[in-house]
Write a protein that holds these residues in place. Structure first.
Motif, PDB file in Angstrom:
ATOM      1  N   LEU A 103       0.824  -1.216   0.000  1.00 39.46           N
ATOM      2  CA  LEU A 103       0.000   0.000   0.000  1.00 39.46           C
ATOM      3  C   LEU A 103       0.854   1.260   0.000  1.00 39.46           C
ATOM      4  CD1 LEU A 103      -2.813  -1.054   2.510  1.00 39.46           C
ATOM      5  CD2 LEU A 103      -3.071  -0.628   0.052  1.00 39.46           C
ATOM      6  N   ILE A 104       1.869   1.294   0.865  1.00 42.04           N
ATOM      7  CA  ILE A 104       2.730   2.477   0.969  1.00 42.04           C
ATOM      8  C   ILE A 104       3.535   2.655  -0.317  1.00 42.04           C
ATOM      9  CG2 ILE A 104       4.704   3.475   2.180  1.00 42.04           C
ATOM     10  CD1 ILE A 104       3.663   2.063   4.725  1.00 42.04           C
ATOM     11  N   GLY A 105       4.122   1.566  -0.816  1.00 42.93           N
ATOM     12  CA  GLY A 105       4.936   1.647  -2.032  1.00 42.93           C
ATOM     13  C   GLY A 105       4.117   2.028  -3.248  1.00 42.93           C
ATOM     14  N   THR A 106       2.921   1.468  -3.364  1.00 43.75           N
ATOM     15  CA  THR A 106       2.063   1.767  -4.515  1.00 43.75           C
ATOM     16  C   THR A 106       1.607   3.221  -4.489  1.00 43.75           C
ATOM     17  OG1 THR A 106       1.279  -0.519  -4.575  1.00 43.75           O
ATOM     18  CG2 THR A 106      -0.029   1.115  -5.746  1.00 43.75           C
ATOM     19  N   ALA A 121       2.005  -6.023  -9.698  1.00 45.92           N
ATOM     20  CA  ALA A 121       0.660  -5.481  -9.499  1.00 45.92           C
ATOM     21  C   ALA A 121       0.720  -4.032  -9.033  1.00 45.92           C
ATOM     22  CB  ALA A 121      -0.099  -6.329  -8.484  1.00 45.92           C
ATOM     23  N   ALA A 122       1.691  -3.720  -8.193  1.00 46.02           N
ATOM     24  CA  ALA A 122       1.833  -2.354  -7.686  1.00 46.02           C
ATOM     25  C   ALA A 122       2.179  -1.389  -8.807  1.00 46.02           C
ATOM     26  CB  ALA A 122       2.905  -2.311  -6.603  1.00 46.02           C
ATOM     27  N   THR A 123       3.080  -1.806  -9.687  1.00 47.28           N
ATOM     28  CA  THR A 123       3.479  -0.943 -10.802  1.00 47.28           C
ATOM     29  C   THR A 123       2.330  -0.724 -11.758  1.00 47.28           C
ATOM     30  OG1 THR A 123       5.741  -1.808 -10.632  1.00 47.28           O
ATOM     31  CG2 THR A 123       5.170  -0.621 -12.639  1.00 47.28           C
ATOM     32  N   PHE A 124       1.583  -1.803 -12.047  1.00 48.12           N
ATOM     33  CA  PHE A 124       0.411  -1.662 -12.916  1.00 48.12           C
ATOM     34  C   PHE A 124      -0.603  -0.700 -12.294  1.00 48.12           C
ATOM     35  CE2 PHE A 124      -3.897  -2.841 -14.163  1.00 48.12           C
ATOM     36  CZ  PHE A 124      -3.798  -2.781 -15.547  1.00 48.12           C
ATOM     37  N   VAL A 134      -3.365   4.550 -11.953  1.00 50.87           N
ATOM     38  CA  VAL A 134      -3.719   5.765 -11.201  1.00 50.87           C
ATOM     39  C   VAL A 134      -3.224   7.002 -11.937  1.00 50.87           C
ATOM     40  CG1 VAL A 134      -3.259   7.069  -9.085  1.00 50.87           C
ATOM     41  CG2 VAL A 134      -3.819   4.628  -8.949  1.00 50.87           C
ATOM     42  N   ARG A 135      -1.968   6.959 -12.395  1.00 51.11           N
ATOM     43  CA  ARG A 135      -1.402   8.097 -13.131  1.00 51.11           C
ATOM     44  C   ARG A 135      -2.197   8.389 -14.404  1.00 51.11           C
ATOM     45  NH1 ARG A 135       3.380   8.004 -16.182  1.00 51.11           N
ATOM     46  NH2 ARG A 135       2.564   6.022 -16.982  1.00 51.11           N
ATOM     47  N   ASN A 136      -2.575   7.345 -15.137  1.00 47.23           N
ATOM     48  CA  ASN A 136      -3.318   7.528 -16.377  1.00 47.23           C
ATOM     49  C   ASN A 136      -4.690   8.139 -16.134  1.00 47.23           C
ATOM     50  OD1 ASN A 136      -1.301   6.510 -18.025  1.00 47.23           O
ATOM     51  ND2 ASN A 136      -2.090   4.426 -17.985  1.00 47.23           N
ATOM     52  N   ILE A 137      -5.426   7.597 -15.166  1.00 53.07           N
ATOM     53  CA  ILE A 137      -6.768   8.113 -14.882  1.00 53.07           C
ATOM     54  C   ILE A 137      -6.700   9.544 -14.367  1.00 53.07           C
ATOM     55  CG2 ILE A 137      -8.789   7.840 -13.380  1.00 53.07           C
ATOM     56  CD1 ILE A 137      -8.419   4.822 -13.597  1.00 53.07           C
ATOM     57  N   TRP A 138      -5.713   9.830 -13.531  1.00 51.36           N
ATOM     58  CA  TRP A 138      -5.573  11.189 -12.989  1.00 51.36           C
ATOM     59  C   TRP A 138      -5.258  12.193 -14.093  1.00 51.36           C
ATOM     60  CZ3 TRP A 138      -6.677  14.056  -8.938  1.00 51.36           C
ATOM     61  CH2 TRP A 138      -6.030  15.284  -8.778  1.00 51.36           C
ATOM     62  N   SER A 139      -4.270  11.893 -14.919  1.00 54.66           N
ATOM     63  CA  SER A 139      -3.885  12.845 -15.965  1.00 54.66           C
ATOM     64  C   SER A 139      -5.011  13.022 -16.977  1.00 54.66           C
ATOM     65  CB  SER A 139      -2.593  12.407 -16.659  1.00 54.66           C
ATOM     66  OG  SER A 139      -2.708  11.098 -17.196  1.00 54.66           O
ATOM     67  N   HIS A 140      -5.714  11.935 -17.313  1.00 51.52           N
ATOM     68  CA  HIS A 140      -6.854  12.030 -18.227  1.00 51.52           C
ATOM     69  C   HIS A 140      -7.943  12.919 -17.625  1.00 51.52           C
ATOM     70  CE1 HIS A 140     -10.773  10.692 -19.871  1.00 51.52           C
ATOM     71  NE2 HIS A 140     -10.113  10.552 -21.008  1.00 51.52           N
ATOM     72  N   SER A 141      -8.211  12.744 -16.331  1.00 48.22           N
ATOM     73  CA  SER A 141      -9.248  13.544 -15.674  1.00 48.22           C
ATOM     74  C   SER A 141      -8.900  15.018 -15.674  1.00 48.22           C
ATOM     75  CB  SER A 141      -9.455  13.052 -14.233  1.00 48.22           C
ATOM     76  OG  SER A 141      -9.896  11.709 -14.211  1.00 48.22           O
ATOM     77  N   VAL A 142      -7.641  15.337 -15.374  1.00 46.27           N
ATOM     78  CA  VAL A 142      -7.204  16.737 -15.348  1.00 46.27           C
ATOM     79  C   VAL A 142      -7.357  17.370 -16.731  1.00 46.27           C
ATOM     80  CG1 VAL A 142      -5.190  18.250 -15.079  1.00 46.27           C
ATOM     81  CG2 VAL A 142      -5.653  16.454 -13.390  1.00 46.27           C
ATOM     82  N   ILE A 143      -6.942  16.633 -17.753  1.00 45.36           N
ATOM     83  CA  ILE A 143      -7.018  17.164 -19.115  1.00 45.36           C
ATOM     84  C   ILE A 143      -8.468  17.304 -19.568  1.00 45.36           C
ATOM     85  CG2 ILE A 143      -6.443  16.651 -21.520  1.00 45.36           C
ATOM     86  CD1 ILE A 143      -3.814  15.400 -20.384  1.00 45.36           C
ATOM     87  N   MET A 144      -9.313  16.320 -19.223  1.00 50.46           N
ATOM     88  CA  MET A 144     -10.738  16.428 -19.545  1.00 50.46           C
ATOM     89  C   MET A 144     -11.344  17.667 -18.901  1.00 50.46           C
ATOM     90  SD  MET A 144     -12.480  14.057 -21.360  1.00 50.46           S
ATOM     91  CE  MET A 144     -14.057  13.856 -20.529  1.00 50.46           C
ATOM     92  N   CYS A 145     -10.989  17.911 -17.636  1.00 49.22           N
ATOM     93  CA  CYS A 145     -11.546  19.057 -16.917  1.00 49.22           C
ATOM     94  C   CYS A 145     -11.089  20.381 -17.524  1.00 49.22           C
ATOM     95  CB  CYS A 145     -11.133  19.008 -15.449  1.00 49.22           C
ATOM     96  SG  CYS A 145     -11.965  17.709 -14.509  1.00 49.22           S
ATOM     97  N   GLY A 146      -9.950  20.394 -18.167  1.00 47.21           N
ATOM     98  CA  GLY A 146      -9.433  21.625 -18.749  1.00 47.21           C
ATOM     99  C   GLY A 146      -9.921  21.905 -20.142  1.00 47.21           C
TER     100      GLY A 146
END
Length: 372
Positions: free
Chosen positions: A69-72, A231-234, A239-251
């Motif tokens: 959890l901490i590493g991921t 599994a942690a890397t995936f 998480v990075r993909n969904i976050w960046s997509h969300s930020v760009i969609m919002c903009g």
């Protein structure tokens, strides 16, 4: 644009005066860049590298749930930092003025499957030049979504909420395909084009490098924790993909953001270009932590106006830009992240359905929108 042009009250003279005022804001920031700004980006890069190193170290013991959890979580944040506040902004040339070869748009390569050179062409040269122009800006719907009521509806568009969700989960691969203009280059004749083949090979090499790093080398280094580190890397990449997509969609996609016809930019002046950036973007309100984690793309309006200004200066610039919106009686589209995400997705669903009452279109506009 919408049926009612929200800029119709402005005269040509006012638009050019607006352009001059925005130029003055830009010039002021350019003149004020200095060691404080340079120290900021160096500190961010150092923090990101340390966080990633520590997180990968913790994942060596990811067979234990707390370590996983901490590493991921740490690796997810590190990847977002690398993608948003560091990579995106360095590749825009925001820090080229430092003349540091290690932090320069011509030498930086990011933790992303899209090669930086290809991304700079599709994003910096095309998207930021033709912001929200249907048929010119491929960022507008990424070629898989209907983005305007006047675009002809096809049954394919019923699936665009699903296409958008899949694109969010594998966003870096979607961007790589978009940079290649894969849709139009899948034609057999175009696939044989030497330029396209060279670019496709470059993407293939970058994907192999990323997959080897994330899904082979680091998991192998974890020994008994191979599968949990995998599994942690995936998860971190997801998480990075969904976050960046969300930020760009919002903009770019919430209700209130305008789209433009290709003919509308013919003979476009500096002031008109600025005005298009203002009306074709939206911001996300929030804390300093929110702005940082979005790579300051929460200030999307300011970024589109001044893509080469250091990202840490957007907050101060936003105050002056918002004052100009009020002065010229324009709508400054902004809101908290949940509101903007809901607005963008509501628009995705709405445009996936055929219009109940088709709007009246002139023949040339109909031809243009169908072609787009």
């Amino acid at each position: 644009m919408t049926a009612i042009d929200p800029t119709a009250h402005l005269t040509a003279e006012q638009i050019e005066e607006l352009g001059r005022e925005l130029d003055a804001i830009r010039d002021e920031v350019l003149a004020g860049r200095g060691e404080k700004d340079a120290a900021y980006i160096r500190k961010v890069i150092s923090a990101q590298r340390k966080l990633e190193l520590v997180s990968r170290g913790v994942l060596l013991f990811s067979i234990f749930p707390p370590a996983w959890l901490i590493g991921t979580a740490g690796l997810s944040v590190a990847k977002i930092m690398d993608n948003m506040e560091i990579g995106h902004n360095i590749l825009h040339g925001q820090w080229d003025w430092m003349r540091d070869p290690k932090i320069h748009s011509t030498t930086w390569e990011w933790d992303h499957v899209s090669p930086s050179e290809q991304w700079k062409h599709s994003h910096n040269e095309l998207h930021h030049t033709y912001t929200n122009v249907i048929g010119k800006d491929n960022d507008l719907g990424y070629g898989i979504m209907r983005v305007d009521e006047d675009q002809r509806w096809h049954p394919f568009h019923l699936g665009q909420p699903l296409w958008n969700f899949i694109n969010a989960c594998f966003f870096e691969y979607g961007i790589a395909a978009y940079d290649l203009e894969l849709g139009k280059n899948l034609h057999k004749r175009r696939r044989k084009n030497p330029e396209f083949r060279a670019r496709a090979k470059a993407v293939g090499r970058k994907i192999r490098k990323q997959v080897l790093k994330d899904y082979v080398i680091h998991p192998l280094l974890s020994g008994p924790s191979f599968l949990t580190t995998l599994a942690a890397t995936f998860t971190a990449n997801l998480v990075r993909n969904i976050w960046s997509h969300s930020v760009i969609m919002c903009g770019h996609f919430p209700e209130g953001v305008q789209v433009f016809e290709r003919r509308s930019i013919k003979g476009e002046t500096r002031g008109q270009w600025y005005l298009r950036q203002m009306m074709g973007s939206a911001n996300i309100s929030g804390s300093r932590a929110m702005h940082f984690m979005t790579g300051n793309l929460s200030h999307q309006i300011e970024h589109h106006l001044f893509p080469d200004l250091p990202s840490n200066r957007y907050a101060e610039v936003a105050v002056k830009v918002r004052a100009l919106f009020e002065k010229y009686e324009l709508e400054y589209v902004t809101g908290p992240l949940p509101k903007q995400v809901f607005s963008a997705w509501r628009k995705v669903f709405r445009l996936s359905l055929p219009n109940k009452k088709p709007r009246v279109k002139t023949p040339d506009r109909e031809q243009e929108l169908v072609a787009a």
